[in-house]
Design a protein around this motif. Structure first.
Motif, PDB file in Angstrom:
ATOM      1  N   GLN A 112     -15.784  25.762 145.861  1.00  0.00           N
ATOM      2  CA  GLN A 112     -15.957  24.546 146.794  1.00  0.00           C
ATOM      3  C   GLN A 112     -16.082  24.936 148.218  1.00  0.00           C
ATOM      4  O   GLN A 112     -16.889  24.730 149.171  1.00  0.00           O
ATOM      5  CB  GLN A 112     -14.914  23.658 146.457  1.00  0.00           C
ATOM      6  N   ALA A 113     -15.027  25.867 148.806  1.00  0.00           N
ATOM      7  CA  ALA A 113     -14.986  26.346 150.111  1.00  0.00           C
ATOM      8  C   ALA A 113     -16.235  27.006 150.432  1.00  0.00           C
ATOM      9  O   ALA A 113     -16.864  26.791 151.473  1.00  0.00           O
ATOM     10  CB  ALA A 113     -13.574  27.288 150.250  1.00  0.00           C
ATOM     11  N   HIS A 114     -16.700  27.859 149.409  1.00  0.00           N
ATOM     12  CA  HIS A 114     -17.752  28.629 149.858  1.00  0.00           C
ATOM     13  C   HIS A 114     -19.139  27.730 150.108  1.00  0.00           C
ATOM     14  O   HIS A 114     -19.995  28.038 151.014  1.00  0.00           O
ATOM     15  CB  HIS A 114     -18.094  29.737 148.740  1.00  0.00           C
ATOM     16  N   ASP A 159     -19.078  24.667 150.684  1.00  0.00           N
ATOM     17  CA  ASP A 159     -19.055  23.764 151.868  1.00  0.00           C
ATOM     18  C   ASP A 159     -19.265  24.484 153.151  1.00  0.00           C
ATOM     19  O   ASP A 159     -20.034  24.156 153.893  1.00  0.00           O
ATOM     20  CB  ASP A 159     -17.434  23.431 152.078  1.00  0.00           C
ATOM     21  N   ARG A 160     -19.011  25.942 153.260  1.00  0.00           N
ATOM     22  CA  ARG A 160     -19.529  26.835 154.318  1.00  0.00           C
ATOM     23  C   ARG A 160     -21.023  26.854 154.323  1.00  0.00           C
ATOM     24  O   ARG A 160     -21.454  26.986 155.474  1.00  0.00           O
ATOM     25  CB  ARG A 160     -18.710  28.016 154.246  1.00  0.00           C
TER      26      ARG A 160
END
Lengths: 244, 244
Positions: free
Chosen positions: A103-105, A107-108
């Motif tokens: 998810q963080a990837h 989002d970035r």
């Protein structure tokens, strides 16, 4: 104490159809040799669940470590994680820690999570994640089975992160002596030297020179460098000017 | 009728230690695909008699053909012929036809036959010789096990001579569609297309472009070209301008 033993399982139709030339076996073999883990066997199977499960169950049982390559992406033929879980008797589902990394990837990158991408967060219960510094979808270690990506750049990065966490043994060392004679002339004395040095292994790898004549690289392998050097000196003594 | 199936056994310490990058698997895989013989499994084992014998017995039993690579030279670690004979329950000794081929070669070269060279004439009873136009020491087929050299140039020449003598099936055909989207966007529609075309296999092989963005080569494999082309057209319809 004997070095730990390992097997590798390469997974993918593209290797068996000849579309892709596997690069991961060669890479892992070299790294395991440096780490003092003895690679004893490699198998290549298709993207076929019963075949993958049977190979994982058999190889994980026979060796201290099993390393797998391939089949952990988002598409329908990426079934390695589920097969490894089944073979090892573990439950598998989307895991929060893996989902958070993905998810963080996304989002970035300004990309959306979807069902396909979420498949890459399917990790067996009890597995440790293996970091993927290239494309972020993690691999994992479940017991003695280490599950990594097939794309060589990602596979290599995962191996680099994983290997220092495993306990190796004595690195396998080797010295090569080149002999400019045909193997048929080399074989007799080489066989005698091998018989009198049971702790070392002796390989002979022939080559043909531009002038059509044959030679061979004689590789002496072992964990004790002084023994290896002694055997190399003996080869040079036997083959005189033909040995370098 | 289904295509014949095959396995390959690569024999040699040098592959498992990372000294040598195997080239024969990739070569054979491509040639078998063209010939309509389905390569189902590859194993790599060390120069270790019990391991070689067990792998030969298991793979020859499970598949229509087993191809081996490596371990048929004159040195002490060349034990493949004896292991194959043991696994298949055949007697093995120096055979006159193989010895005559080697003797003629050494006579032409002005070289002497010796015990080491004579080892290369050890051929199991009942085996058919496989011609070696490069260095003359023959391979052999014993039942459904085809024993060939490890040196790539010799292996390739032996495969070229052997394959036309085997009965193949329909060649496996493939068409590749390149899609300039991440696999996470491709996986859903691709999975649906795969599910509705059970006679075809669909592979997705991601790549990263210089600009850092991802794409994937989607490979459709099968034996019916019109079916494959229909599926490729459907992929291009789905992914529009991103598909080429």
């Amino acid at each position: 104490m004997a070095n730990p033993t390992a097997a590798m399982l390469v997974i993918g139709d593209e290797i068996l159809s000849g579309r892709t030339r596997d690069a991961n076996m060669y890479h892992l073999a070299g790294k395991l040799t440096e780490a003092g883990i003895d690679l004893k066997e490699v198998r290549v199977v298709a993207d076929d669940a019963p075949k993958i499960e049977a190979a994982v169950a058999s190889l994980a049982h026979k060796h201290d470590h099993l390393f797998t390559s391939g089949g952990i992406g988002p598409t329908h033929d990426d079934i390695t994680a589920d097969c490894v879980a089944a073979a090892m008797g573990a439950l598998i589902d989307v895991r929060d820690d893996a989902r958070a990394i993905l998810q963080a990837h996304y989002d970035r990158q300004g990309m959306e999570m979807n069902d396909a991408r979420l498949r890459m967060a399917r990790i067996p219960n009890g597995a440790l994640l293996i970091d993927n510094p290239v494309s972020h979808a993690p691999g994992f270690s479940l017991g003695n089975v280490h599950v990594m990506a097939g794309v060589p750049k990602i596979f290599e990065a995962m191996v680099e992160g994983l290997l220092p966490t495993l306990t190796g043994g004595d690195p396998l060392l080797s010295v090569t002596v080149r002999v400019d004679r045909g193997e048929g002339d080399i074989a007799g004395p080489l066989g005698e030297l091998a018989a009198s040095n049971p702790n070392l292994s002796f390989g002979s790898y022939p080559f043909q020179k531009k002038d059509g004549r044959y030679g061979a690289n004689l590789v002496i392998r072992g964990t004790d460098l002084s023994q290896i050097n002694e055997a190399a000196a003996r080869l040079k003594e036997i083959f005189g000017d033909d040995a370098t």
